[in-house]
Design a protein around this motif. Structure first.
Motif, PDB file in Angstrom:
ATOM      1  N   UNK A 131       6.493 -10.319  18.948  1.00 15.44           N
ATOM      2  CA  UNK A 131       6.262 -11.614  19.772  1.00 15.44           C
ATOM      3  C   UNK A 131       4.788 -12.192  19.955  1.00 15.44           C
ATOM      4  N   UNK A 132       3.949 -11.338  20.127  1.00 10.20           N
ATOM      5  CA  UNK A 132       2.568 -11.549  19.976  1.00 10.20           C
ATOM      6  C   UNK A 132       2.185 -12.342  18.658  1.00 10.20           C
ATOM      7  N   UNK A 133       2.619 -11.778  17.648  1.00  9.17           N
ATOM      8  CA  UNK A 133       2.127 -12.337  16.371  1.00  9.17           C
ATOM      9  C   UNK A 133       2.911 -13.682  16.055  1.00  9.17           C
ATOM     10  N   UNK A 134       4.271 -13.606  16.561  1.00 11.37           N
ATOM     11  CA  UNK A 134       4.877 -14.851  16.538  1.00 11.37           C
ATOM     12  C   UNK A 134       4.065 -16.092  17.463  1.00 11.37           C
ATOM     13  N   UNK A 135       3.530 -15.766  18.376  1.00 15.26           N
ATOM     14  CA  UNK A 135       2.869 -16.468  19.479  1.00 15.26           C
ATOM     15  C   UNK A 135       1.489 -17.290  18.766  1.00 15.26           C
ATOM     16  N   UNK A 136       1.147 -16.246  17.882  1.00  8.39           N
ATOM     17  CA  UNK A 136      -0.037 -16.619  16.969  1.00  8.39           C
ATOM     18  C   UNK A 136       0.038 -17.083  15.899  1.00  8.39           C
ATOM     19  N   UNK A 137       1.461 -17.695  15.468  1.00  4.28           N
ATOM     20  CA  UNK A 137       2.023 -18.166  14.358  1.00  4.28           C
ATOM     21  C   UNK A 137       1.677 -17.476  13.171  1.00  4.28           C
ATOM     22  N   UNK A 138       1.771 -16.212  13.311  1.00  2.00           N
ATOM     23  CA  UNK A 138       1.604 -15.165  12.105  1.00  2.00           C
ATOM     24  C   UNK A 138       2.740 -14.885  11.468  1.00  2.00           C
ATOM     25  N   UNK A 139       3.059 -14.845  10.319  1.00  4.13           N
ATOM     26  CA  UNK A 139       4.371 -14.464   9.547  1.00  4.13           C
ATOM     27  C   UNK A 139       4.323 -12.927   9.389  1.00  4.13           C
ATOM     28  N   UNK A 140       5.458 -12.149   9.568  1.00  2.00           N
ATOM     29  CA  UNK A 140       5.408 -11.010   9.570  1.00  2.00           C
ATOM     30  C   UNK A 140       6.561 -10.425   8.361  1.00  2.00           C
ATOM     31  N   UNK A 141       6.154  -9.365   7.776  1.00  2.00           N
ATOM     32  CA  UNK A 141       7.040  -8.772   6.768  1.00  2.00           C
ATOM     33  C   UNK A 141       7.274  -7.151   7.137  1.00  2.00           C
ATOM     34  N   UNK A 142       8.596  -6.737   7.149  1.00  2.00           N
ATOM     35  CA  UNK A 142       8.850  -5.492   7.173  1.00  2.00           C
ATOM     36  C   UNK A 142       8.736  -4.860   5.900  1.00  2.00           C
ATOM     37  N   UNK A 143       7.844  -3.740   5.711  1.00  3.32           N
ATOM     38  CA  UNK A 143       7.882  -2.975   4.752  1.00  3.32           C
ATOM     39  C   UNK A 143       8.079  -1.710   4.771  1.00  3.32           C
ATOM     40  N   UNK A 144       8.955  -0.926   4.287  1.00  4.84           N
ATOM     41  CA  UNK A 144       9.213   0.497   4.661  1.00  4.84           C
ATOM     42  C   UNK A 144       8.424   1.714   4.180  1.00  4.84           C
ATOM     43  N   UNK A 145       7.097   1.452   4.755  1.00  8.30           N
ATOM     44  CA  UNK A 145       6.131   2.453   4.208  1.00  8.30           C
ATOM     45  C   UNK A 145       6.321   3.593   4.888  1.00  8.30           C
ATOM     46  N   UNK A 146       6.071   4.752   4.468  1.00  6.31           N
ATOM     47  CA  UNK A 146       6.106   6.136   5.113  1.00  6.31           C
ATOM     48  C   UNK A 146       4.651   6.644   4.714  1.00  6.31           C
ATOM     49  N   UNK A 147       4.381   7.522   5.760  1.00  7.34           N
ATOM     50  CA  UNK A 147       2.844   8.091   5.661  1.00  7.34           C
ATOM     51  C   UNK A 147       2.597   9.252   4.814  1.00  7.34           C
ATOM     52  N   UNK A 148       3.662  10.089   4.475  1.00 10.79           N
ATOM     53  CA  UNK A 148       3.385  11.047   3.563  1.00 10.79           C
ATOM     54  C   UNK A 148       3.372  10.625   1.939  1.00 10.79           C
ATOM     55  N   UNK A 149       2.165  10.874   1.366  1.00  9.74           N
ATOM     56  CA  UNK A 149       1.989  10.692  -0.131  1.00  9.74           C
ATOM     57  C   UNK A 149       3.228  11.402  -1.113  1.00  9.74           C
ATOM     58  N   UNK A 150       3.730  12.176  -0.408  1.00  5.65           N
ATOM     59  CA  UNK A 150       4.623  13.269  -1.229  1.00  5.65           C
ATOM     60  C   UNK A 150       6.100  12.710  -1.342  1.00  5.65           C
ATOM     61  N   UNK A 151       6.532  11.683  -0.533  1.00  2.00           N
ATOM     62  CA  UNK A 151       7.683  11.044  -0.670  1.00  2.00           C
ATOM     63  C   UNK A 151       7.685   9.944  -1.731  1.00  2.00           C
ATOM     64  N   UNK A 152       7.849  10.238  -2.987  1.00  2.01           N
ATOM     65  CA  UNK A 152       7.463   9.453  -4.091  1.00  2.01           C
ATOM     66  C   UNK A 152       8.591   8.316  -3.997  1.00  2.01           C
ATOM     67  N   UNK A 153       9.783   8.374  -4.046  1.00  6.22           N
ATOM     68  CA  UNK A 153      10.752   7.314  -3.907  1.00  6.22           C
ATOM     69  C   UNK A 153      10.583   6.506  -2.945  1.00  6.22           C
ATOM     70  N   UNK A 154      10.155   7.014  -1.755  1.00  4.39           N
ATOM     71  CA  UNK A 154      10.169   5.733  -0.654  1.00  4.39           C
ATOM     72  C   UNK A 154       8.645   4.927  -0.954  1.00  4.39           C
ATOM     73  N   UNK A 155       7.787   5.783  -1.279  1.00  4.78           N
ATOM     74  CA  UNK A 155       6.414   4.837  -1.527  1.00  4.78           C
ATOM     75  C   UNK A 155       6.841   3.889  -2.957  1.00  4.78           C
ATOM     76  N   UNK A 156       7.739   4.363  -3.867  1.00  2.74           N
ATOM     77  CA  UNK A 156       7.891   3.267  -4.814  1.00  2.74           C
ATOM     78  C   UNK A 156       8.595   2.283  -4.424  1.00  2.74           C
ATOM     79  N   UNK A 157       9.712   2.216  -3.448  1.00  2.04           N
ATOM     80  CA  UNK A 157      10.372   1.407  -2.775  1.00  2.04           C
ATOM     81  C   UNK A 157       9.396   0.608  -1.954  1.00  2.04           C
ATOM     82  N   UNK A 158       8.468   0.869  -1.287  1.00  2.00           N
ATOM     83  CA  UNK A 158       7.654   0.200  -0.485  1.00  2.00           C
ATOM     84  C   UNK A 158       6.892  -0.604  -1.458  1.00  2.00           C
ATOM     85  N   UNK A 159       6.380  -0.132  -2.320  1.00  2.00           N
ATOM     86  CA  UNK A 159       5.328  -0.962  -3.396  1.00  2.00           C
ATOM     87  C   UNK A 159       6.042  -2.036  -3.857  1.00  2.00           C
TER      88      UNK A 159
END
Length: 244
Positions: free
Chosen positions: A55-83
């Motif tokens: 809501x704050x970003x919307x008020x600032x007129x900032x476009x948002x994108x949902x990217x399914x990032x994960x924190x672990x570098x070992x979750x290869x498939x998830x990181x490939x999807x996020x990329x």
């Protein structure tokens, strides 16, 4: 055409806690600002916190994108999807430059920026490898950061150790240090009435020492050390009483 910049972080909390001033500054400089992160990550923020940020970003007129990032570098498939998700956005949006944060988002962003010929700034909020740090962190994270530094136009560090290492070992076009850690103790003064009230509320006597450790509840913040230190202090006190 108006100038456009993308800010990328692994989690929404990194956007909300660290990048709102950056976004406001870029807006004042005449940029259209867009944000990409995982708004669904609830490791440190709740979904309610993320929704408030949106809501704050919307008020600032900032476009948002949902990217399914994960924190672990070992979750290869998830990181490939996020990329793939991130790369599609960068290919289509024609950014003047990208400012990325956090290891996973920073790595994937720099790979995509290199592929698409976009200038990129990376802020390292404390490298995972440091003097006295775990050997596995040096083995895993250091080679990756060194490799990706070749794809980094500007590398920003927030402490002196990281700055000196980056200047000496990394391959970024430019390296800067912006002091980002620590507390300016001159901003704080004891308010005795407030102190007394809090101690009474917590049933702490005036001569008892209070130690406070502040940090996100995850392994990276190493709360184990302060807990063990408190135990050692108590043991030392007991030993002292025995010898007396």
């Amino acid at each position: 055409m108006k100038k456009k910049v993308l800010i990328v972080c692994t989690t929404a909390s990194m956007v909300g806690n660290f990048n709102i001033p950056n976004i406001r500054l870029l807006k004042r400089m005449g940029y259209d600002v867009e944000v990409a992160c995982n708004f669904k990550d609830v490791s440190s923020w709740s979904l309610n916190d993320s929704n408030k940020l949106k809501k704050l970003l919307e008020a600032l007129n900032v476009k948002c994108f949902q990217i399914d990032f994960v924190r672990s570098p070992f979750k290869i498939l998830s990181n490939c999807k996020a990329y793939k998700e991130l790369n599609k956005i960068i290919m289509q949006r024609d950014y003047n430059f990208i400012h990325c944060h956090t290891p996973i988002a920073g790595a994937l962003t720099r790979l995509s920026a290199k592929r698409n010929g976009v200038k990129v700034i990376y802020t390292a909020h404390g490298f995972h490898f440091f003097k006295g740090g775990p050997l596995k962190n040096w083995i895993i994270y250091y080679p990756i950061e060194k490799w990706l530094s070749s794809y980094t136009d500007i590398l920003i560090t927030i402490n002196n150790e990281d700055y000196l290492l980056a200047k000496d070992k990394m391959n970024s076009n430019q390296v800067f240090k912006i002091n980002g850690a620590g507390v300016d103790i001159n901003r704080f003064r004891k308010k005795m009435n407030y102190r007394k009230g809090i101690r009474e509320k917590l049933n702490i006597s005036d001569n008892q020492i209070v130690l406070l450790s502040v940090g996100e509840l995850n392994r990276n913040k190493n709360h184990k050390t302060i807990i063990e230190a408190l135990g050692s202090i108590n043991n030392l006190k007991l030993e002292s009483m025995k010898t007396d």
